[in-house]
Design an enzyme around this catalytic site. Structure first.
Site, PDB file in Angstrom:
ATOM      1  N   CYS A 163       0.787  -1.221  -0.026  1.00  0.00           N
ATOM      2  CA  CYS A 163      -0.035   0.035  -0.112  1.00  0.00           C
ATOM      3  C   CYS A 163       0.789   1.317   0.104  1.00  0.00           C
ATOM      4  CB  CYS A 163      -0.780  -0.088   1.334  1.00  0.00           C
ATOM      5  SG  CYS A 163      -1.701  -1.487   1.655  1.00  0.00           S
ATOM      6  N   HIS A 292      -4.187   6.696   6.286  1.00  0.00           N
ATOM      7  CA  HIS A 292      -4.254   5.291   5.729  1.00  0.00           C
ATOM      8  C   HIS A 292      -5.512   4.852   5.969  1.00  0.00           C
ATOM      9  CE1 HIS A 292      -2.624   2.316   3.425  1.00  0.00           C
ATOM     10  NE2 HIS A 292      -2.756   1.250   4.302  1.00  0.00           N
ATOM     11  N   HIS A 327      -9.919   1.020  -0.986  1.00  0.00           N
ATOM     12  CA  HIS A 327      -8.480   1.103  -0.947  1.00  0.00           C
ATOM     13  C   HIS A 327      -7.638   0.404  -2.240  1.00  0.00           C
ATOM     14  CE1 HIS A 327      -4.360   0.476   0.665  1.00  0.00           C
ATOM     15  NE2 HIS A 327      -4.785  -0.420   1.563  1.00  0.00           N
TER      16      HIS A 327
END
Length: 409
Positions: A163, A292, A327
């Site tokens: 990520c 995040h 995401h």
């Protein structure tokens, strides 16, 4: 004693970003979704196994065939974002030359939608289909494609740190420019949602049955998404006068667990502090933090602790835009940097009630086990410091790969 200018080093400028994701095609659509709290781009899809998932998905009609050697959905998504930058890339090539334009791309899932089809045919016939090549699944191919698309011959670098991939790409782009290896860098990230990704994360019991609900006592995991975001990063200010710079960045590694973060968020906080130090700024100088904010039990817990550790006395407004985009994995760092860039541009010369920030859509049932952070919602849109000149974007990945970016004027 070092001055802020000494710590920052030579300035590195961002162009306006090219973006596409489930929440929008281009900055205007993305910004509208982020400030209106629209989750219209998150759809329910059925996987190969028959199980359904909520996914932030790019509309098929937004994607067109490319001239890539391996024309696949991942490349079509990248192309849709890159094409928004064609004029800026042409200007950089004209100004600096093809040898002085580099490429840095973060990505995780490369070509698995074609791999699944190819292996299905192999198991049926004993042969892979004509034209199938493992190269399409190489970590380098998204970066290679960008270099081939524009004919640039500067360094071409691929990043695959889950990520934080495209946040790392942006950091390396700045280092290439400051180190004299390039004068401009096409930097960003792209990722696609395939059955491999969906079923892989589901096997980890990390996917939420509903749309992700970060920092809530009722959170149950992530909502995956796909998309791309790219910038032209340069050593000189862009001609459009939008002088948003990469002021600072920090990178750390937990070295704690393959998929679980350090529960105390120690290295995540260290990445933020490193970014502040490199920018010559303090926590009170940050006007907004894009979290995040995945909605998983362990990420939200450690991130709330880390943010509270760094910003506890500042009440800095924060939000997770993954509730709107999903995401986007390797693209997340660049996509959320694009959100921060747009927040700075849209709020320039505004104050008080005139300021708008990306909102987080959640049930607002704050997990009592977590430190309280100042989350911006549709009901609390004015929870700001009265300015939006400097923003931080956080990316905390599998394996404890942490990256924090600070953008500002």
């Amino acid at each position: 004693m070092s001055t802020a200018a000494d710590i920052r080093g030579a300035p590195v400028y961002f162009s306006a970003p090219g973006v596409i994701c489930g929440a929008g095609d281009g900055c205007e659509e993305l910004w509208h979704a982020c400030t209106a709290g629209s989750q219209a781009g998150i759809k329910k899809v059925k996987s190969l196994s028959g199980k359904e998932f909520y996914v932030g998905r790019v509309a098929d009609e937004k994607l067109t065939k490319t001239n890539a050697r391996f024309d696949m959905r991942l490349i079509r998504i990248a192309d849709a974002a890159l094409n928004q930058l064609n004029d800026g890339i042409a200007d950089a090539i004209s100004k600096y030359g093809k040898k002085r334009v580099a490429v840095c791309v973060g990505s995780c899932d490369n070509g698995t939608e074609l791999s699944l089809q190819a292996h299905k045919e192999y198991f049926s016939t004993g042969k892979f289909p004509a034209g199938y090549s493992l190269e399409m699944q190489g970590a380098d191919y998204p970066a290679t494609y960008v270099s081939e698309k524009y004919g640039v011959t500067g360094p071409s670098l691929a990043f695959s740190t889950a990520c934080s991939s495209s946040a790392g790409a942006i950091i390396k782009a700045a280092e290439l420019i400051r180190g004299g290896f390039a004068d401009a860098v096409i930097a960003g990230g792209v990722d696609v949602i395939s059955d491999t990704v969906l079923l892989g994360f589901d096997s980890l019991e990390a996917v939420s049955s509903g749309i992700t609900n970060p920092f809530s006592v009722n959170r149950h995991g992530i909502t995956l998404g796909e998309g791309a975001a790219f910038f032209v990063m340069t050593k000189n200010a862009p001609a459009d006068g939008a002088t948003v710079r990469l002021l600072g960045y920090g990178e750390t590694a937990d070295a704690y667990h393959m998929t679980s973060p350090d529960p105390e968020g120690t290295c995540a906080a260290e990445a933020m502090r490193e970014a502040l130090a490199r920018a010559g700024l303090s926590a009170q100088d940050i006007d907004y933090v894009n979290l995040h904010g995945t909605g998983t039990k362990f990420n939200d817990s450690m991130e709330a602790k880390a943010v509270n550790n760094v910003f506890s006395a500042q009440h800095t407004p924060v939000s997770s835009t993954k509730t709107l985009t999903g995401h986007t994995l390797g693209a997340a760092g660049a996509l959320e940097a694009a959100v921060c860039y747009t927040a700075i541009i849209k709020n320039r010369n505004k104050s008080g009630s005139g300021i708008s920030l990306p909102v987080q859509v959640w049930d607002e049932a704050q997990d009592p086990a977590l430190p309280v952070i100042n989350i911006v919602t549709k009901e609390r849109p004015a929870a700001t410091k009265g300015r939006v000149d400097v923003c931080m974007s956080n990316s905390f990945a599998f394996g404890g790969s942490n990256a924090s970016l600070i953008l500002g004027v």
